[in-house]
Write a protein that holds these residues in place. Sequence first.
Motif, PDB file in Angstrom:
ATOM      1  N   ASN A   1      38.626  23.799  33.031  1.00 34.10           N
ATOM      2  CA  ASN A   1      36.700  23.829  33.078  1.00 34.10           C
ATOM      3  C   ASN A   1      36.013  24.641  32.387  1.00 34.10           C
ATOM      4  O   ASN A   1      35.033  23.994  31.442  1.00 34.10           O
ATOM      5  CB  ASN A   1      37.110  23.120  34.845  1.00 34.10           C
ATOM      6  CG  ASN A   1      37.878  22.025  35.260  1.00 34.10           C
ATOM      7  OD1 ASN A   1      37.956  21.185  34.012  1.00 34.10           O
ATOM      8  ND2 ASN A   1      37.853  22.136  35.912  1.00 34.10           N
ATOM      9  N   LEU A   2      36.177  25.909  32.023  1.00 35.24           N
ATOM     10  CA  LEU A   2      35.597  26.471  32.589  1.00 35.24           C
ATOM     11  C   LEU A   2      35.903  27.570  31.382  1.00 35.24           C
ATOM     12  O   LEU A   2      34.947  28.221  30.286  1.00 35.24           O
ATOM     13  CB  LEU A   2      35.443  27.686  33.204  1.00 35.24           C
ATOM     14  CG  LEU A   2      35.085  26.768  34.223  1.00 35.24           C
ATOM     15  CD1 LEU A   2      34.421  27.921  36.154  1.00 35.24           C
ATOM     16  CD2 LEU A   2      33.281  26.540  34.358  1.00 35.24           C
ATOM     17  N   LEU A   3      37.120  27.953  30.984  1.00 37.89           N
ATOM     18  CA  LEU A   3      37.371  29.022  29.294  1.00 37.89           C
ATOM     19  C   LEU A   3      36.420  29.059  28.225  1.00 37.89           C
ATOM     20  O   LEU A   3      36.379  29.794  27.451  1.00 37.89           O
ATOM     21  CB  LEU A   3      38.897  29.103  29.289  1.00 37.89           C
ATOM     22  CG  LEU A   3      39.418  30.346  30.506  1.00 37.89           C
ATOM     23  CD1 LEU A   3      40.810  30.682  30.883  1.00 37.89           C
ATOM     24  CD2 LEU A   3      38.052  31.482  30.368  1.00 37.89           C
ATOM     25  N   PRO A   4      36.747  27.960  28.022  1.00 35.08           N
ATOM     26  CA  PRO A   4      36.388  27.741  26.937  1.00 35.08           C
ATOM     27  C   PRO A   4      35.138  27.883  26.320  1.00 35.08           C
ATOM     28  O   PRO A   4      34.775  28.153  24.674  1.00 35.08           O
ATOM     29  CB  PRO A   4      36.449  25.930  26.811  1.00 35.08           C
ATOM     30  CG  PRO A   4      37.506  24.888  27.301  1.00 35.08           C
ATOM     31  CD  PRO A   4      37.301  26.101  28.671  1.00 35.08           C
ATOM     32  N   ASN A   5      34.185  27.289  27.055  1.00 29.45           N
ATOM     33  CA  ASN A   5      32.569  27.636  26.828  1.00 29.45           C
ATOM     34  C   ASN A   5      31.735  29.369  27.547  1.00 29.45           C
ATOM     35  O   ASN A   5      31.000  29.088  27.124  1.00 29.45           O
ATOM     36  CB  ASN A   5      32.053  26.890  27.251  1.00 29.45           C
ATOM     37  CG  ASN A   5      32.080  24.660  26.139  1.00 29.45           C
ATOM     38  OD1 ASN A   5      32.238  25.402  25.500  1.00 29.45           O
ATOM     39  ND2 ASN A   5      32.204  24.758  27.725  1.00 29.45           N
ATOM     40  N   ASN A   6      32.772  29.569  28.026  1.00 30.34           N
ATOM     41  CA  ASN A   6      32.746  30.743  28.846  1.00 30.34           C
ATOM     42  C   ASN A   6      33.010  32.306  28.377  1.00 30.34           C
ATOM     43  O   ASN A   6      34.321  33.011  29.122  1.00 30.34           O
ATOM     44  CB  ASN A   6      32.353  31.111  30.068  1.00 30.34           C
ATOM     45  CG  ASN A   6      31.608  30.016  30.198  1.00 30.34           C
ATOM     46  OD1 ASN A   6      30.177  29.810  30.671  1.00 30.34           O
ATOM     47  ND2 ASN A   6      32.014  29.084  30.894  1.00 30.34           N
ATOM     48  N   ASN A   7      33.052  33.143  27.132  1.00 33.14           N
ATOM     49  CA  ASN A   7      34.131  34.222  26.892  1.00 33.14           C
ATOM     50  C   ASN A   7      33.733  35.433  27.333  1.00 33.14           C
ATOM     51  O   ASN A   7      34.015  36.259  27.771  1.00 33.14           O
ATOM     52  CB  ASN A   7      33.467  34.883  25.346  1.00 33.14           C
ATOM     53  CG  ASN A   7      31.948  34.999  25.544  1.00 33.14           C
ATOM     54  OD1 ASN A   7      31.227  35.144  25.953  1.00 33.14           O
ATOM     55  ND2 ASN A   7      31.674  35.169  23.678  1.00 33.14           N
ATOM     56  N   ARG A   8      32.427  35.580  28.369  1.00 32.58           N
ATOM     57  CA  ARG A   8      32.767  36.875  29.769  1.00 32.58           C
ATOM     58  C   ARG A   8      33.250  36.546  30.911  1.00 32.58           C
ATOM     59  O   ARG A   8      33.328  36.837  31.481  1.00 32.58           O
ATOM     60  CB  ARG A   8      31.563  35.847  29.927  1.00 32.58           C
ATOM     61  CG  ARG A   8      30.767  35.580  30.746  1.00 32.58           C
ATOM     62  CD  ARG A   8      29.366  35.476  31.316  1.00 32.58           C
ATOM     63  NE  ARG A   8      28.000  35.940  30.734  1.00 32.58           N
ATOM     64  CZ  ARG A   8      27.881  35.258  29.733  1.00 32.58           C
ATOM     65  NH1 ARG A   8      27.546  33.851  29.998  1.00 32.58           N
ATOM     66  NH2 ARG A   8      26.515  36.343  29.109  1.00 32.58           N
ATOM     67  N   LEU A   9      34.410  35.051  30.143  1.00 32.43           N
ATOM     68  CA  LEU A   9      34.641  34.638  31.976  1.00 32.43           C
ATOM     69  C   LEU A   9      36.391  35.010  31.664  1.00 32.43           C
ATOM     70  O   LEU A   9      36.957  35.531  31.089  1.00 32.43           O
ATOM     71  CB  LEU A   9      35.141  33.527  32.508  1.00 32.43           C
ATOM     72  CG  LEU A   9      35.439  33.300  33.049  1.00 32.43           C
ATOM     73  CD1 LEU A   9      35.700  32.872  34.909  1.00 32.43           C
ATOM     74  CD2 LEU A   9      35.855  31.776  33.336  1.00 32.43           C
ATOM     75  N   MET A  10      37.504  35.867  32.408  1.00 35.19           N
ATOM     76  CA  MET A  10      38.412  35.725  32.231  1.00 35.19           C
ATOM     77  C   MET A  10      39.241  35.353  34.140  1.00 35.19           C
ATOM     78  O   MET A  10      38.937  35.374  34.969  1.00 35.19           O
ATOM     79  CB  MET A  10      39.238  37.576  32.261  1.00 35.19           C
ATOM     80  CG  MET A  10      40.353  37.856  32.619  1.00 35.19           C
ATOM     81  SD  MET A  10      40.776  39.921  31.242  1.00 35.19           S
ATOM     82  CE  MET A  10      40.459  40.747  33.294  1.00 35.19           C
ATOM     83  N   LEU A  11      40.581  34.965  33.732  1.00 38.99           N
ATOM     84  CA  LEU A  11      41.220  34.378  34.856  1.00 38.99           C
ATOM     85  C   LEU A  11      41.972  34.759  34.948  1.00 38.99           C
ATOM     86  O   LEU A  11      43.445  34.762  33.631  1.00 38.99           O
ATOM     87  CB  LEU A  11      41.356  32.517  34.379  1.00 38.99           C
ATOM     88  CG  LEU A  11      39.804  31.898  34.912  1.00 38.99           C
ATOM     89  CD1 LEU A  11      39.966  30.973  34.767  1.00 38.99           C
ATOM     90  CD2 LEU A  11      39.211  32.671  36.039  1.00 38.99           C
ATOM     91  N   LEU A  12      42.906  35.126  36.429  1.00 41.55           N
ATOM     92  CA  LEU A  12      44.529  35.464  36.511  1.00 41.55           C
ATOM     93  C   LEU A  12      45.264  34.543  37.868  1.00 41.55           C
ATOM     94  O   LEU A  12      44.721  34.667  38.543  1.00 41.55           O
ATOM     95  CB  LEU A  12      44.471  37.094  37.431  1.00 41.55           C
ATOM     96  CG  LEU A  12      43.692  38.294  36.075  1.00 41.55           C
ATOM     97  CD1 LEU A  12      43.237  38.925  37.115  1.00 41.55           C
ATOM     98  CD2 LEU A  12      44.972  38.105  34.030  1.00 41.55           C
ATOM     99  N   GLN A  13      46.673  34.666  37.642  1.00 38.01           N
ATOM    100  CA  GLN A  13      47.201  33.789  39.253  1.00 38.01           C
ATOM    101  C   GLN A  13      47.994  35.150  38.920  1.00 38.01           C
ATOM    102  O   GLN A  13      48.939  35.681  38.875  1.00 38.01           O
ATOM    103  CB  GLN A  13      48.047  32.574  38.214  1.00 38.01           C
ATOM    104  CG  GLN A  13      48.755  32.000  39.492  1.00 38.01           C
ATOM    105  CD  GLN A  13      49.354  31.079  38.692  1.00 38.01           C
ATOM    106  OE1 GLN A  13      50.123  31.308  37.474  1.00 38.01           O
ATOM    107  NE2 GLN A  13      50.353  30.761  40.338  1.00 38.01           N
ATOM    108  N   CYS A  14      47.651  35.540  40.985  1.00 38.56           N
ATOM    109  CA  CYS A  14      47.933  36.613  41.381  1.00 38.56           C
ATOM    110  C   CYS A  14      47.517  37.024  42.454  1.00 38.56           C
ATOM    111  O   CYS A  14      46.743  36.463  42.754  1.00 38.56           O
ATOM    112  CB  CYS A  14      47.479  38.337  40.607  1.00 38.56           C
ATOM    113  SG  CYS A  14      46.288  38.276  40.078  1.00 38.56           S
ATOM    114  N   ASP A  15      48.381  38.028  43.254  1.00 37.46           N
ATOM    115  CA  ASP A  15      47.915  38.084  44.705  1.00 37.46           C
ATOM    116  C   ASP A  15      46.979  39.150  44.896  1.00 37.46           C
ATOM    117  O   ASP A  15      46.684  40.072  44.161  1.00 37.46           O
ATOM    118  CB  ASP A  15      49.573  38.709  45.161  1.00 37.46           C
ATOM    119  CG  ASP A  15      49.394  38.619  46.801  1.00 37.46           C
ATOM    120  OD1 ASP A  15      48.506  38.712  47.317  1.00 37.46           O
ATOM    121  OD2 ASP A  15      50.596  38.710  47.126  1.00 37.46           O
TER     122      ASP A  15
END
Length: 232
Positions: free
Chosen positions: A43-57
């Motif tokens: 939903n969010l990554l394609p249009n937001n180069n300042r965003l990083m997402l991680l799947q982690c504990d």
Amino acid sequence: MKGKNVLDVGCGTGRYLEVVLKAEPEALVGIDLSEAVYVAAENLLPNNNRLMLLQCDANHLPLPDQVFDFVYSIGVIHHTPDPYKTWKNLVRLVKPGGRFAIWVYGKGRGNRLPSWIPRPIYLYKFLANRIIPSGTMLKIVLSYVPWAIKLNRLPLIGLVTRQLFPVIDYKGRFSLTDEMLIEWACLDTFDCFTPKYARTYSVDEIIGWYKNNGFVDIKVGKHLVSVSGRKL
């Protein structure tokens, strides 16, 4: 948060990431243990180069110390095996002078009836954690919340139906469209039924965490229990 480095701990599908992005942070990192992070990415990554997402504990974050100006965790820490340990593990990520804000379940929240009256919600939580698969439980919640939320808002009868059909209802608390109210209600009602851990805290307990770890300018929000502090 404009121009700041921000961390969202337990971002889920990105509900609050979307809000923070509008404030134009320098960088925004969202982490979540579940696969909901992939929905946020779609939903969010394609249009937001300042965003990083991680799947982690949250207890084992692959992030360096003291890199964030603002760290927040809304409705997540109380679902970990040791919430205070999780909170302390996040403190290291906050820069000196940065702020750290959390919202956790408050003790006695929503208990308007005498404690001796049985509450069906405890049965629902047992079924969701021991018998009903999470996918099936989600379908149940999605099917009953839209009509239950209307019943629960009615005078008199709502006092009964709120116990029989518990729903997290944000009407009057946030400026949301009717569609968003239903969406948030479904997500948070499901979250209420299914977690393995769900600790509750008083305001004083959480303030103690901050004071005992060198935080100052400690503030308490109106939606309990929400607390933030500035790291020295």
